[in-house]
Structures are given as C-alpha cells and as structure tokens.
Design an enzyme around this catalytic site. Structure first.
Site, short mmCIF file in Angstrom:
data_model
loop_
_atom_site.label_atom_id
_atom_site.label_comp_id
_atom_site.label_asym_id
_atom_site.label_seq_id
_atom_site.Cartn_x
_atom_site.Cartn_y
_atom_site.Cartn_z
N SER A 84 0.81 -1.40 -0.17
CA SER A 84 -0.09 0.16 0.10
C SER A 84 1.11 1.03 0.06
O SER A 84 1.92 1.71 -1.32
CB SER A 84 -0.79 0.16 1.36
OG SER A 84 -1.68 0.62 1.24
N HIS A 85 0.49 1.25 1.25
CA HIS A 85 1.01 3.31 1.29
C HIS A 85 2.68 3.20 1.36
O HIS A 85 3.70 4.15 1.79
CB HIS A 85 0.58 4.52 2.21
CG HIS A 85 0.62 3.40 3.50
ND1 HIS A 85 -0.57 2.47 3.92
CD2 HIS A 85 1.20 4.03 4.81
CE1 HIS A 85 -0.67 2.10 4.96
NE2 HIS A 85 0.65 3.14 5.65
N ASP A 92 -2.59 6.50 -3.10
CA ASP A 92 -1.51 5.97 -2.39
C ASP A 92 -0.95 4.58 -3.81
O ASP A 92 -1.89 4.35 -4.79
CB ASP A 92 -2.20 5.15 -1.41
CG ASP A 92 -2.57 4.33 -1.36
OD1 ASP A 92 -4.00 3.71 -2.38
OD2 ASP A 92 -2.38 3.30 -0.28
N ASP A 132 -1.07 1.12 -3.65
CA ASP A 132 -2.40 0.26 -4.34
C ASP A 132 -3.90 0.98 -4.76
O ASP A 132 -4.18 0.24 -5.26
CB ASP A 132 -2.39 -1.10 -3.21
CG ASP A 132 -3.32 -0.16 -2.54
OD1 ASP A 132 -3.08 0.90 -1.45
OD2 ASP A 132 -4.12 -1.26 -1.77
N ASP A 140 -6.20 2.49 -3.61
CA ASP A 140 -7.13 2.89 -1.86
C ASP A 140 -7.29 3.56 -1.28
O ASP A 140 -8.62 4.22 -0.67
CB ASP A 140 -7.46 1.48 -1.65
CG ASP A 140 -6.61 0.82 -0.97
OD1 ASP A 140 -5.22 2.44 -0.94
OD2 ASP A 140 -6.00 0.36 -0.08
N ARG A 141 -6.13 4.72 -1.41
CA ARG A 141 -6.09 5.80 -0.59
C ARG A 141 -6.29 7.20 -1.79
O ARG A 141 -5.99 6.88 -2.87
CB ARG A 141 -5.35 6.20 -0.06
CG ARG A 141 -5.51 4.93 0.68
CD ARG A 141 -3.81 5.27 2.38
NE ARG A 141 -3.54 4.08 2.39
CZ ARG A 141 -2.87 4.51 4.46
NH1 ARG A 141 -2.57 5.96 4.78
NH2 ARG A 141 -3.10 3.87 4.72
N THR A 162 -9.94 0.00 13.16
CA THR A 162 -9.01 0.43 11.91
C THR A 162 -8.39 -0.26 10.97
O THR A 162 -8.31 -2.11 11.78
CB THR A 162 -7.54 1.08 12.84
OG1 THR A 162 -7.78 2.26 13.19
CG2 THR A 162 -6.59 1.67 11.10
N LYS A 204 -11.05 0.28 0.41
CA LYS A 204 -11.05 1.81 -0.05
C LYS A 204 -11.01 2.01 -1.41
O LYS A 204 -10.51 1.61 -1.62
CB LYS A 204 -10.66 2.55 1.14
CG LYS A 204 -8.97 1.58 1.21
CD LYS A 204 -8.56 2.95 2.94
CE LYS A 204 -7.39 2.70 2.04
NZ LYS A 204 -6.67 1.06 3.33
C1 VG1 Z 1 -3.35 1.81 8.38
C2 VG1 Z 1 -3.94 2.99 8.63
C3 VG1 Z 1 -5.82 2.67 8.12
C4 VG1 Z 1 -5.73 1.84 7.36
C5 VG1 Z 1 -4.51 0.40 6.91
C6 VG1 Z 1 -4.35 -0.10 5.19
O1 VG1 Z 1 -3.49 0.75 9.58
O2 VG1 Z 1 -4.40 3.68 9.59
O3 VG1 Z 1 -6.31 3.13 7.93
O4 VG1 Z 1 -6.32 0.69 7.16
O5 VG1 Z 1 -2.63 1.66 7.39
O6 VG1 Z 1 -4.34 0.99 4.65
P1 VG1 Z 1 -1.70 1.09 10.58
O7 VG1 Z 1 -2.28 -0.16 11.41
O8 VG1 Z 1 -0.91 1.85 10.47
O9 VG1 Z 1 -2.78 2.69 11.27
V1 VG1 Z 1 -3.30 0.57 3.11
O10 VG1 Z 1 -4.07 2.32 2.07
O11 VG1 Z 1 -1.89 0.54 3.67
O12 VG1 Z 1 -4.39 -0.49 2.66
CO CO Z 2 -3.40 1.23 0.49
#
Ligand code: VG1
Ligand code: CO
Length: 543
Positions: free
Chosen positions: A113-114, A277, A279, A281-282, A344, A376
């Site tokens: 992801s991010h 981001d 992947d 989804d953000r 979360t 998302k």
């Molecule tokens: C983070 C965010 C959470 C989100 C998750 C996955 O998790 O806070 O809101 O759902 O990333 O997003 P954490 O445990 O680091 O707070 V993504 O866009 O990484 O699939």
């Molecule tokens: Co993501």
C-alpha cells in the site's frame, strides 16, 4: 509439468497486520518466505482445489516475480483458474471489483500500500475473500496458525507465464486469463457517477491535477479522467507506475504529496487536486487553497451523496473507523441514519456492507469507499467529489464552509511518530492504559476528561469481538484523543496520536487546525509523555 512438494519449516512472524502481511522486500525474497505464506493462505481457507482467484498488485519491486510464484503455486494446489491483471497489475479496488464481478473464491493482492517500495523497502501480500473484501480477523488468524505448523508447500515446475498479453492460456491444468486492469473498473465507475456531467465540467474549463505518485492508479486515472472524461492531457501527473514509486513515499497526505499541496496553494492553483496511494485505495482531496481532511471528506460525501446517481436514493448507514473524526456522525444524526464505529482497517467494514447496514465507510487515513466494492477506493472518492462539484457548481472552499456552518467543524489531525523503539512504544501504551480508569473527571491541560477506555468492537452482524483497538480519551465539549500503534509498519513501532476538537462557533471555522487542537495536543503530552518516552522532539508526519 511436475508438481513438487517442497519441504519447509514454519517461519516466525508471518502474522498479518492491519492489512495483510508486510515485510521488508529482502525478507519476502528469502527462500520459502513468500511460498510458506501463500501455502498458508490456501490451506487456511480450505485449499485451492477447484477454486478461481483474482491476482494482481501495485507494481512495486518483486510484484512481477511474486506473481509467477503465486501462479505456479495456485496451479500446483489444484486451482481451476486465476484471473490476472496485465503485467500482474491491479489496484486494490479494481481487484475487489473483479472478485465480485466474476464471482471468484477470492483474490491475492500483492501490495504494501502506502509503504515505499524497492529492493530495500516494503512488500506485502493480502488475501481477500469471495465478497471482495480483506479476509476477516478469524480467517486471518487461521492463516497465521497454519504458518506456525507448515511442513511443505506445492510448486509447479514450469516456465514463467507471459502476463503482458491479454487473453487465455493454461499453466498445467489451471486456466489463466490476463485482463485489462482498467476496463471493468471503469465500467463500474461509469455505472455510479454521472459521466456526462463530468465531461461537461471539464469541457467548461474546470482545471484539475491528479498526482498518481508513480503508483498503480496512474493508468486508471489517465484512462478515466483524461480519456473518457476529457480532462486535458497533463491533468494526471506521475502516472507511470514504477517499482520504487519514483523513489517516493506513495502516501497521499500533505507531507508526502507536498508538490501537489504546493501546486494547490499557488496563486494560479487549479480548481481541484487529488492524489492516491501505492495500491490505489487511498485518496487525498485538495481544493484550490483548501486541504480537506479525510474525516471531513467522508462527512461531505455523506451529506451530499444524493447528488450522485448511485446514491440518489439515500444512504442505508455510514461507518467510520474509531480514530476517524466524528464529523460524519453529525451528518448521520441529521439524516437519521445509523453510524457505526469500527476498529482500524477495512476488514471491519465488510460485514456491515454485506448486511446492507452501511453504504459509505471511511477512515482518517485517507480511505473512503462504499458498497460498490469491499475495499476503500481512491479514484472513486475523487469522482464522487467531482460529481458533487459538478452539481453544486461551487468551489471546494465554499462546499467546506457550507458544511461547517451547518454541522459544526471537527478540527482534526494525526501525529505519527515513526520507527520508534518497540519497547518504548509499548511502554508508553502501557503507561496510558494504566491511567485510563482514573482519568474521567480529571482536568488535563485545561480540558476535563469525560470518559476514557480501550476500544473494543462487537461486530453487530457476526457477533465477533475485537479487543485492544486503541486507547481513547473523550473530553467535555466533544474533544478526543486516541492513541494506537500502527499495524502496517515494518520497522520498530509507529505511534499514532489522533487529535480532535469540536467547534460550533461560526466565527471560529477557519482556524489553523494545529492551533485549534492546542489543548488536546497538550493533553496528549501530559497524559502520554510522548516526547520523553519516544525521545522525539515532535511528530514525523502530521496529517
Ligand atoms: C493504516 C491506517 C488504516 C488503514 C491501513 C491500511 O493502518 O491507519 O486506516 O486501513 O493502514 O491501509 P495502521 O495500522 O498502520 O494504522 V492501506 O492503504 O495500507 O491498505
Ligand atoms: Co492502500
């Protein structure tokens, strides 16, 4: 083609976090590491025999190699078919859509992801179920349990599959279909939004910048915004997905998407800016001279949903993760619809969406989505905003001012302390946990604590309970402090401090959020002793 049964041993630490298993890329590239986890996914979900899966990823380093391994393992485990995005690319929401559209048994998404990508950055693997959403906690725990007892995995002895060409082929006895990653997703978007209005918006000279951050959304945004909707060429920047995201951090927030922020706050700023981001989804939403916090964005989408064809009949309910601001609660209250508060992570929204209890969901971390998929969806949120702006014919600043005038403003910010020593971070959480019971009624930094607890969630659909989901302190007057440790990092611990203050005075709607939150920030320091315990002078990231 021969199927090998490869002897292996359990590898410690393959416990999926908030969103799948994420590790440093070299860890994932160690012998048996990926293979063990993929076999555990199959074994933990009743085996792959006869099943159909979707496979794709965000294009980060090792995505292409991992895809070939997963295909050979799916074939060796007897899967009937795998539907793969061309070049093994699929955004997370597009993968979710394909799982649902094609009625498959689930999908494997390769993404961290991010988190940054590259040979020394992060890689990840996530399993989504037949509803298109991230595996539930129960399924995730079963997969983790399998990783602890695994003794072998199955692997087909075969050449790489050519994933660059669309169409059908076979790998051993398994069918493979390589699909255009964008086509089905675009068709879904066209079914939700008023594309004619959006075309007219751009034809009328509306200026936008979409920063794809060298990540997977580039091809989607180019095809839809510039291709179908007629936005001028160059509207989408950093549109080529690259294995290391151009050396950047594909997290759409004011820190990591700073060039977009600079553009949107310049004299000649476009009307609308957005980013997504790694992947896809953000989303980050920025108007001309107006950054919209993700929590506010969710509230605005909920308040204006009936302007969009897909939601014209109204919302069944809304849901937000616990740390997300309570702005959407106020909209739900006025609309007279249910508002759910979940831990979360998107996996907690799945049951509410499947049961038809919620239509829109959101997280403060820039994730917004609806029942159109079970993830998302970054570009969906951007199109939602465009549809609202096209209908309201008002700039983002006006939309926000109207919103706050009607509902009040939940000033909000998140302070992240990254790569903190794990023991120190846990000690900090323990210290706050120890105070929780005694906090109500106490005055801290000029605020009075109304309530405090450690958040636990009882899923209203399947009755499952999730404990230890963050420490929260509620102040009189609507303010709130939440502390939790990230479940997506791969280095030390990341402490997330979520800060919220409610303002109803119409004269005080345009303050600097960090100033408006001054008391809550001071209370956080007084309660948690963040500076001393982390050894940091201030947060690494402020959103
Ligand atoms: C983070 C965010 C959470 C989100 C998750 C996955 O998790 O806070 O809101 O759902 O990333 O997003 P954490 O445990 O680091 O707070 V993504 O866009 O990484 O699939
Ligand atoms: Co993501």
């Amino acid at each position: 083609m021969r199927i090998h049964t490869v002897p292996t041993q359990p590898i410690a630490g393959q416990k999926p976090g908030t969103s799948g298993l994420r590790k440093k890329t070299p860890v994932f590239m160690q012998p048996h590491y990926l293979e063990n986890f993929v076999q555990a996914i199959f074994d933990g979900t009743g085996g792959a025999a006869g099943k159909t899966y979707v496979l794709g990823g965000d294009g980060r380093y090792f995505n292409d190699r991992a895809a070939q391994v997963i295909l050979r393992m799916a074939a060796a485990n007897g899967a009937a078919k795998v539907i793969v995005g061309r070049n093994a690319l699929l955004s997370t929401p597009a993968a979710s859509n394909l799982i649902r559209q094609r009625g498959t048994d689930g999908g494997i998404i390769m993404s961290a992801s991010h988190n940054p990508g590259g040979p020394n950055e992060d890689f990840g693997v996530k399993f989504n179920g037949p509803n298109g959403g991230p595996a539930s906690e129960t399924v995730t725990e079963t997969i983790f349990a399998v990783t602890k007892t695994l003794t072998e995995y199955r692997m087909l002895d075969a050449q790489d599959v050519d994933l660059s060409r669309l169409g059908s082929s076979t790998l051993g006895a398994m069918a493979i279909e390589v699909v255009d990653p964008v086509a089905d997703y675009e068709a879904l978007m066209a079914s939700l939004f008023d594309f004619d209005k959006l075309r007219a918006l751009f034809a009328g000279g509306f200026r936008m910048r979409f920063d794809a951050m060298h990540a997977v959304t580039g091809p989607y945004a180019k095809a839809i915004l510039e291709g179908t909707l007629g936005a001028p060429a160059g509207t989408v920047v950093n549109a080529e997905p690259s294995p290391d995201f151009g050396g950047g951090h594909p997290d759409p927030n004011p820190i990591w998407a700073k060039t977009l922020m600079d553009t949107m706050y310049a004299e000649d700023a476009p009307d609308f800016g957005a980013a997504s981001d790694g992947d896809g989804d953000r989303n980050m939403i920025v108007g001309r001279h107006a950054y919209v916090t993700p929590s506010d964005s969710l509230a605005v989408l909920a308040a204006n949903a009936t302007l969009v064809p897909a939601y014209a009949g109204g919302l069944k309910g809304v849901a937000r993760s616990m740390p997300t601001s309570q702005a959407v609660d106020r909209v739900a209250a006025q609309l007279g619809i249910a508002c759910y508060e979940t831990p979360t992570g998107w996996k907690f929204f799945g049951n509410l969406l499947d049961a038809g209890r919620a239509t829109l969901c959101g997280e403060e971390s820039a994730g917004t989505g609806s029942d159109h998929v079970r993830e998302k969806d970054g570009l969906w949120a951007v199109l939602f905003w465009l549809n609202i702006l096209a209908e309201r014919k008002a700039p983002v600043t006006q939309v926000m001012a109207d919103h706050w005038a009607r509902y009040g403003r939940n000033y909000y910010s998140r302070h992240d302390y990254e790569a903190v020593d794990s023991a120190a971070a846990n000690a900090l959480m323990d210290a706050v946990r120890a105070q929780i019971e005694g906090l109500p009624g106490r005055a801290v930094a000029g605020l009075t604590v109304e309530a405090a607890d450690e958040f636990a969630y009882d899923d209203p659909v399947d009755g499952s309970r999730s404990e230890g989901q963050g420490l929260r302190v509620m102040f009189e007057g609507g303010g709130r402090l939440v502390l939790r440790l990230s479940g997506t990092g791969t280095e030390g611990a990341t402490l997330r401090v979520y800060l919220e203050a409610l303002e109803n005075d119409p004269e005080r709607m345009a303050l600097d959020p960090q100033l408006a939150l001054g008391d809550v920030i001071a209370a956080a320091e007084a309660i948690a002793g963040i500076k001393a315990r982390t050894g940091r002078g201030g947060p690494d990231v402020i959103t």
